[in-house]
Design a protein around this motif. Structure first.
Motif, short mmCIF file in Angstrom:
data_model
loop_
_atom_site.label_atom_id
_atom_site.label_comp_id
_atom_site.label_asym_id
_atom_site.label_seq_id
_atom_site.Cartn_x
_atom_site.Cartn_y
_atom_site.Cartn_z
N UNK A 1 0.84 -1.20 0.00
CA UNK A 1 0.00 0.00 0.00
C UNK A 1 0.88 1.25 0.00
N UNK A 2 1.89 1.24 0.84
CA UNK A 2 2.81 2.39 0.91
C UNK A 2 3.62 2.53 -0.39
N UNK A 3 4.11 1.40 -0.91
CA UNK A 3 4.92 1.43 -2.13
C UNK A 3 4.15 2.05 -3.29
N UNK A 4 2.87 1.66 -3.44
CA UNK A 4 2.06 2.17 -4.55
C UNK A 4 1.35 3.47 -4.21
N UNK A 5 1.62 3.99 -3.00
CA UNK A 5 0.99 5.23 -2.56
C UNK A 5 -0.52 5.15 -2.74
N UNK A 6 -1.08 3.99 -2.37
CA UNK A 6 -2.51 3.75 -2.53
C UNK A 6 -3.26 4.23 -1.30
N UNK A 7 -4.44 4.74 -1.53
CA UNK A 7 -5.29 5.20 -0.44
C UNK A 7 -6.22 4.04 -0.06
N UNK A 8 -5.65 3.04 0.60
CA UNK A 8 -6.40 1.84 0.97
C UNK A 8 -6.26 1.58 2.45
N UNK A 9 -7.26 0.92 3.00
CA UNK A 9 -7.21 0.49 4.40
C UNK A 9 -7.36 -1.02 4.42
N UNK A 10 -6.71 -1.64 5.35
CA UNK A 10 -6.80 -3.09 5.52
C UNK A 10 -8.00 -3.38 6.41
N UNK A 11 -8.87 -4.24 5.91
CA UNK A 11 -10.06 -4.61 6.67
C UNK A 11 -9.96 -6.10 6.98
N UNK A 12 -10.00 -6.44 8.26
CA UNK A 12 -9.90 -7.83 8.69
C UNK A 12 -11.28 -8.38 9.01
N UNK A 13 -11.49 -9.63 8.63
CA UNK A 13 -12.71 -10.33 9.01
C UNK A 13 -12.33 -11.30 10.12
#
Length: 75
Positions: free
Chosen positions: A20-32
């Motif tokens: 996520x950091x490498x691609x500078x993506x605006x994502x959050x990790x969601x755990x189930x």
């Protein structure tokens, strides 16, 4: 080429955060938390290789960076 391993154990979450950091993506990790975790450890035993004088020449994050850039350049 032989992939021996790093002798260090990282979680899937660690890898995901790095990407996520490498691609500078605006994502959050969601755990189930209701789903099984899968394999708890993925650590390879590298003691034999180390006893023969082997040491990793490339850090894991550098290797990922090289692999990702190579993949993107070959698309």
């Amino acid at each position: 080429l032989i992939n021996i391993g790093s002798g260090k154990d990282l979680s899937i979450e660690n890898y995901a955060k790095y990407l996520i950091k490498f691609f500078n993506a605006n994502l959050k990790i969601k755990k189930n938390l209701k789903m099984p975790d899968g394999i708890k450890r993925k650590l390879l035993n590298i003691n034999l290789a180390k006893s023969l004088g082997w040491t990793a020449k490339t850090k894991l994050h550098e290797g990922l960076k090289i692999t990702i850039r190579d993949f993107l350049n070959k698309k």
